[in-house]
Design a protein around this motif. Structure first.
Motif, PDB file in Angstrom:
ATOM      1  N   ASN A 103       0.821  -1.219   0.000  1.00  0.00           N
ATOM      2  CA  ASN A 103       0.000   0.000   0.000  1.00  0.00           C
ATOM      3  C   ASN A 103       0.853   1.266   0.000  1.00  0.00           C
ATOM      4  OD1 ASN A 103      -2.329  -1.515   0.022  1.00  0.00           O
ATOM      5  ND2 ASN A 103      -2.636  -1.379   2.236  1.00  0.00           N
ATOM      6  N   LEU A 104       1.954   1.232   0.757  1.00  0.00           N
ATOM      7  CA  LEU A 104       2.825   2.415   0.807  1.00  0.00           C
ATOM      8  C   LEU A 104       3.491   2.669  -0.542  1.00  0.00           C
ATOM      9  CD1 LEU A 104       4.573   2.164   4.296  1.00  0.00           C
ATOM     10  CD2 LEU A 104       2.861   3.813   3.554  1.00  0.00           C
ATOM     11  N   SER A 105       3.887   1.597  -1.222  1.00  0.00           N
ATOM     12  CA  SER A 105       4.526   1.784  -2.534  1.00  0.00           C
ATOM     13  C   SER A 105       3.545   2.398  -3.524  1.00  0.00           C
ATOM     14  CB  SER A 105       5.061   0.450  -3.061  1.00  0.00           C
ATOM     15  OG  SER A 105       4.002  -0.462  -3.305  1.00  0.00           O
ATOM     16  N   LYS A 106       2.259   2.035  -3.426  1.00  0.00           N
ATOM     17  CA  LYS A 106       1.250   2.650  -4.293  1.00  0.00           C
ATOM     18  C   LYS A 106       1.021   4.103  -3.907  1.00  0.00           C
ATOM     19  CE  LYS A 106      -1.278  -1.671  -5.155  1.00  0.00           C
ATOM     20  NZ  LYS A 106      -2.541  -2.433  -4.922  1.00  0.00           N
ATOM     21  N   GLU A 107       0.959   4.365  -2.592  1.00  0.00           N
ATOM     22  CA  GLU A 107       0.744   5.730  -2.108  1.00  0.00           C
ATOM     23  C   GLU A 107       1.902   6.646  -2.494  1.00  0.00           C
ATOM     24  OE1 GLU A 107       0.472   8.045   2.199  1.00  0.00           O
ATOM     25  OE2 GLU A 107      -0.019   5.907   2.092  1.00  0.00           O
ATOM     26  N   TYR A 108       3.109   6.085  -2.507  1.00  0.00           N
ATOM     27  CA  TYR A 108       4.298   6.886  -2.797  1.00  0.00           C
ATOM     28  C   TYR A 108       4.631   6.923  -4.286  1.00  0.00           C
ATOM     29  CZ  TYR A 108       5.647   7.949   1.985  1.00  0.00           C
ATOM     30  OH  TYR A 108       5.692   8.472   3.261  1.00  0.00           O
ATOM     31  N   SER A 109       3.777   6.335  -5.122  1.00  0.00           N
ATOM     32  CA  SER A 109       3.982   6.404  -6.571  1.00  0.00           C
ATOM     33  C   SER A 109       3.245   7.622  -7.115  1.00  0.00           C
ATOM     34  CB  SER A 109       3.469   5.122  -7.248  1.00  0.00           C
ATOM     35  OG  SER A 109       4.190   3.998  -6.798  1.00  0.00           O
ATOM     36  N   ASN A 110       3.998   8.647  -7.455  1.00  0.00           N
ATOM     37  CA  ASN A 110       3.415   9.911  -7.903  1.00  0.00           C
ATOM     38  C   ASN A 110       4.273  10.493  -9.018  1.00  0.00           C
ATOM     39  OD1 ASN A 110       2.185  12.367  -8.249  1.00  0.00           O
ATOM     40  ND2 ASN A 110       2.675  13.166  -6.221  1.00  0.00           N
ATOM     41  N   LEU A 111       3.888  10.223 -10.255  1.00  0.00           N
ATOM     42  CA  LEU A 111       4.655  10.713 -11.400  1.00  0.00           C
ATOM     43  C   LEU A 111       4.650  12.237 -11.491  1.00  0.00           C
ATOM     44  CD1 LEU A 111       3.572   8.095 -14.106  1.00  0.00           C
ATOM     45  CD2 LEU A 111       5.844   8.346 -13.082  1.00  0.00           C
ATOM     46  N   GLY A 112       3.661  12.862 -10.875  1.00  0.00           N
ATOM     47  CA  GLY A 112       3.585  14.324 -10.923  1.00  0.00           C
ATOM     48  C   GLY A 112       4.776  14.999 -10.276  1.00  0.00           C
ATOM     49  N   LEU A 113       5.425  14.322  -9.327  1.00  0.00           N
ATOM     50  CA  LEU A 113       6.590  14.909  -8.665  1.00  0.00           C
ATOM     51  C   LEU A 113       7.749  15.127  -9.621  1.00  0.00           C
ATOM     52  CD1 LEU A 113       6.827  13.082  -5.221  1.00  0.00           C
ATOM     53  CD2 LEU A 113       6.373  15.494  -5.617  1.00  0.00           C
ATOM     54  N   LEU A 114       7.790  14.326 -10.692  1.00  0.00           N
ATOM     55  CA  LEU A 114       8.906  14.424 -11.637  1.00  0.00           C
ATOM     56  C   LEU A 114       8.898  15.754 -12.400  1.00  0.00           C
ATOM     57  CD1 LEU A 114       8.837  10.780 -13.034  1.00  0.00           C
ATOM     58  CD2 LEU A 114      10.402  11.742 -11.341  1.00  0.00           C
ATOM     59  N   SER A 115       7.751  16.417 -12.436  1.00  0.00           N
ATOM     60  CA  SER A 115       7.667  17.711 -13.115  1.00  0.00           C
ATOM     61  C   SER A 115       7.693  18.880 -12.125  1.00  0.00           C
ATOM     62  CB  SER A 115       6.383  17.779 -13.958  1.00  0.00           C
ATOM     63  OG  SER A 115       5.231  17.599 -13.137  1.00  0.00           O
ATOM     64  N   SER A 116       7.867  18.582 -10.859  1.00  0.00           N
ATOM     65  CA  SER A 116       7.899  19.639  -9.838  1.00  0.00           C
ATOM     66  C   SER A 116       9.185  20.449  -9.947  1.00  0.00           C
ATOM     67  CB  SER A 116       7.794  19.035  -8.432  1.00  0.00           C
ATOM     68  OG  SER A 116       6.584  18.326  -8.285  1.00  0.00           O
ATOM     69  N   GLU A 117       9.079  21.729  -9.685  1.00  0.00           N
ATOM     70  CA  GLU A 117      10.232  22.622  -9.724  1.00  0.00           C
ATOM     71  C   GLU A 117      10.566  23.094  -8.312  1.00  0.00           C
ATOM     72  OE1 GLU A 117      12.082  23.155 -12.312  1.00  0.00           O
ATOM     73  OE2 GLU A 117      10.768  21.989 -13.643  1.00  0.00           O
ATOM     74  N   LEU A 118      11.812  23.458  -8.121  1.00  0.00           N
ATOM     75  CA  LEU A 118      12.294  23.884  -6.815  1.00  0.00           C
ATOM     76  C   LEU A 118      12.543  25.387  -6.791  1.00  0.00           C
ATOM     77  CD1 LEU A 118      13.511  23.377  -3.968  1.00  0.00           C
ATOM     78  CD2 LEU A 118      15.708  22.965  -5.112  1.00  0.00           C
ATOM     79  N   THR A 119      12.007  26.045  -5.770  1.00  0.00           N
ATOM     80  CA  THR A 119      12.347  27.445  -5.527  1.00  0.00           C
ATOM     81  C   THR A 119      13.558  27.443  -4.604  1.00  0.00           C
ATOM     82  OG1 THR A 119      10.014  28.067  -5.697  1.00  0.00           O
ATOM     83  CG2 THR A 119      11.512  29.667  -4.672  1.00  0.00           C
ATOM     84  N   ILE A 120      14.715  27.716  -5.187  1.00  0.00           N
ATOM     85  CA  ILE A 120      15.980  27.575  -4.458  1.00  0.00           C
ATOM     86  C   ILE A 120      15.975  28.365  -3.158  1.00  0.00           C
ATOM     87  CG2 ILE A 120      18.457  28.074  -4.528  1.00  0.00           C
ATOM     88  CD1 ILE A 120      17.822  25.739  -6.217  1.00  0.00           C
ATOM     89  N   GLU A 121      15.422  29.579  -3.209  1.00  0.00           N
ATOM     90  CA  GLU A 121      15.480  30.457  -2.030  1.00  0.00           C
ATOM     91  C   GLU A 121      14.729  29.876  -0.830  1.00  0.00           C
ATOM     92  OE1 GLU A 121      14.640  31.347  -5.031  1.00  0.00           O
ATOM     93  OE2 GLU A 121      16.359  32.580  -5.662  1.00  0.00           O
ATOM     94  N   ASN A 122      13.798  28.949  -1.084  1.00  0.00           N
ATOM     95  CA  ASN A 122      13.011  28.377   0.008  1.00  0.00           C
ATOM     96  C   ASN A 122      13.621  27.099   0.577  1.00  0.00           C
ATOM     97  OD1 ASN A 122      11.105  30.413  -0.266  1.00  0.00           O
ATOM     98  ND2 ASN A 122       9.852  29.232  -1.697  1.00  0.00           N
ATOM     99  N   HIS A 123      14.648  26.575  -0.092  1.00  0.00           N
ATOM    100  CA  HIS A 123      15.248  25.326   0.382  1.00  0.00           C
ATOM    101  C   HIS A 123      16.050  25.595   1.642  1.00  0.00           C
ATOM    102  CE1 HIS A 123      17.433  21.544   0.478  1.00  0.00           C
ATOM    103  NE2 HIS A 123      16.626  21.084  -0.456  1.00  0.00           N
ATOM    104  N   VAL A 124      15.924  24.697   2.613  1.00  0.00           N
ATOM    105  CA  VAL A 124      16.548  24.920   3.914  1.00  0.00           C
ATOM    106  C   VAL A 124      18.071  24.990   3.808  1.00  0.00           C
ATOM    107  CG1 VAL A 124      16.612  22.435   4.471  1.00  0.00           C
ATOM    108  CG2 VAL A 124      16.599  24.143   6.307  1.00  0.00           C
ATOM    109  N   ASP A 125      18.679  24.212   2.916  1.00  0.00           N
ATOM    110  CA  ASP A 125      20.134  24.265   2.765  1.00  0.00           C
ATOM    111  C   ASP A 125      20.582  25.616   2.216  1.00  0.00           C
ATOM    112  OD1 ASP A 125      20.437  21.741   3.746  1.00  0.00           O
ATOM    113  OD2 ASP A 125      20.589  20.757   1.798  1.00  0.00           O
ATOM    114  N   PHE A 126      19.781  26.180   1.309  1.00  0.00           N
ATOM    115  CA  PHE A 126      20.103  27.505   0.771  1.00  0.00           C
ATOM    116  C   PHE A 126      19.963  28.546   1.876  1.00  0.00           C
ATOM    117  CE2 PHE A 126      19.151  31.543  -1.288  1.00  0.00           C
ATOM    118  CZ  PHE A 126      20.101  31.601  -2.290  1.00  0.00           C
TER     119      PHE A 126
END
Length: 446
Positions: free
Chosen positions: A243-266
């Motif tokens: 069930n977790l593997s199905k829940e964690y299968s999300n192809l939409g994440l592959l098109s997600s973009e990162l706002t660098i300024e909001n990343h904790v490491d930045f």
């Protein structure tokens, strides 16, 4: 007496039952629990509390400071001074022994100090605020790390649990095959080698089961440590790997973009840059004058006897107001050298910020690639498992019909066992790479 003994036994049993009571947790509940109770989360929260106290400590430097002091002196033997005797009507050239003051002296003073201007204090206030931001960002990074660690630890437990179930199922099948093959051998319809081959396979699977059970115990303890629970505390996991593997299968994440300024490491790298900017300001502020003031109130009492708590004792009051200004004039270029060093550190921090930005972009690309591959591998492993099950089933039929050999059956079984583990690992990889991608995207905990 008997009732007391029974009561004590009842209490001890109750304590033991409470200690052994299982904690039931879904993956989400486990993450929430760890964010509140894990050892690193607790210390990260304490770091924020420390930063808040440090900020107030810095603020108080510029606020009024009041101190009080009481001094008591008892001349066990008073100091003697020599004065020309002629002052007292004596002969010229001779000296008279004189003791000045009284045997007992007491002074009580209260002083109020106030910093009026100091450039380093103003920089310190800014630094305290930045220090708090650093602690808050460190807490955010700790929380993200905890989430990923819990997901991985939770997944490892589920993997071992599923492996145990599959191995036990395989052992049951092998024992049945061995019993049937042994009966066929006793009837003289097959070779002893076929029986021995099945025994080898069965022994190997039993050994794997024993090892997996031990690893399962370790996996539970590792999960408990990650959650902040005693390692021997029983925990019941309510989610399952499929069930977790199905829940964690999300192809939409592959098109997600990162706002660098909001990343904790930045943000952490940006905090480092800000800290170095403040260090430059601090060194520059040391060339400015500082101004402070004070006001002092005091009472003094004197006597040949210790009569300070008697009404007859006389007290002499005094007060003093003062202002002090400190002007740096020349330091043989030491201040300039320290300022230049601070500027060099600032340039290094800016370079590190640029490097962090590039690394975060690469990390995201790598995490997307790994996640995409894990999704593809999961589908491939699922198909391969279905094929391996059909092949193994056909080989069993052929073997018991005398068409194929025990070697061919063993190979089919080994292939099936490998595909089973590959499928379980593929499900776990989807969960783990999704957690890594969430961190790369800096997806919020809530």
């Amino acid at each position: 007496m008997k009732k007391i003994i029974l009561l004590v036994i009842g209490i001890l049993l109750s304590i033991n039952l409470n200690a052994q009571e299982k904690i039931s947790l879904s993956l989400k509940e486990a993450i929430d629990y760890a964010l509140e109770n894990s050892y690193s989360a607790i210390n990260a929260s304490r770091d924020i509390d420390t930063a808040k106290k440090k900020k107030w400590e810095t603020t108080t430097i510029g606020l009024p400071q009041i101190s009080a002091k009481i001094d008591y002196q008892n001349w066990i033997k008073q100091q003697v001074s020599l004065l020309p005797a002629e002052f007292f009507g004596g002969n010229a050239g001779e000296f008279a022994e004189v003791a000045f003051g009284t045997k007992h002296n007491m002074n009580a003073t209260a002083t109020l100090d106030q910093l009026i201007f100091d450039g380093s204090y103003l920089v310190g206030l800014q630094s305290a605020k930045t220090y708090l931001q650093i602690s808050e960002n460190a807490k955010e990074k700790t929380d993200l790390g905890i989430r990923e660690a819990v997901i991985n630890a939770y997944g490892n437990v589920l993997l071992s649990e599923e492996s145990i179930l599959i191995l036990e199922k395989n052992i049951a099948t092998l024992e049945k095959n061995l019993t049937e093959t042994n009966q066929i051998y006793l009837n003289g319809l097959t070779e002893e080698e076929n029986v021995e081959q099945l025994k080898i396979t069965l022994a190997t699977i039993k050994s794997q089961l024993s090892k997996t059970k031990k690893l399962n115990n370790i996996a539970y303890k590792m999960l408990n440590i990650t959650l902040g629970i005693a390692i021997n505390k029983p925990v019941l996991l309510t989610d399952n790997l499929n069930n977790l593997s199905k829940e964690y299968s999300n192809l939409g994440l592959l098109s997600s973009e990162l706002t660098i300024e909001n990343h904790v490491d930045f943000k952490i790298a940006k905090n480092t840059e800000k800290s170095n900017e403040l260090l430059v300001k601090l060194e520059q502020s040391k060339a400015l004058p500082s101004l402070s003031s004070f006001v002092n109130f005091g009472y003094a009492g004197f006597g040949q006897n210790f009569d300070f708590f008697k009404k007859e004792q006389k007290w002499f009051d005094s007060s003093l107001l003062g202002v002090s200004i400190n002007v740096p004039i020349f330091s043989s270029l030491a201040r300039s050298s320290r300022t230049q060093q601070a500027k060099i550190e600032l340039e290094k921090a800016k370079t590190n910020l640029t490097e962090t930005e590039q690394k975060l972009m690469l990390q995201l690309e790598s995490a997307k690639t790994e996640y995409n591959y894990s999704l593809e591998e999961l589908e491939t492993s699922k198909q391969n498992l279905a094929l391996a099950e059909r092949i193994e089933k056909k080989q069993q039929i052929k073997f018991f019909e005398g068409i194929s050999t025990s070697f061919e059956l063993t190979e089919a079984q080994r292939q099936l066992y490998t595909m089973q583990q590959n499928y379980l690992q593929a499900m776990l990889n989807v969960i783990a790479t999704k957690a890594a991608l969430d961190n790369a995207l800096n997806i919020s905990i809530n």
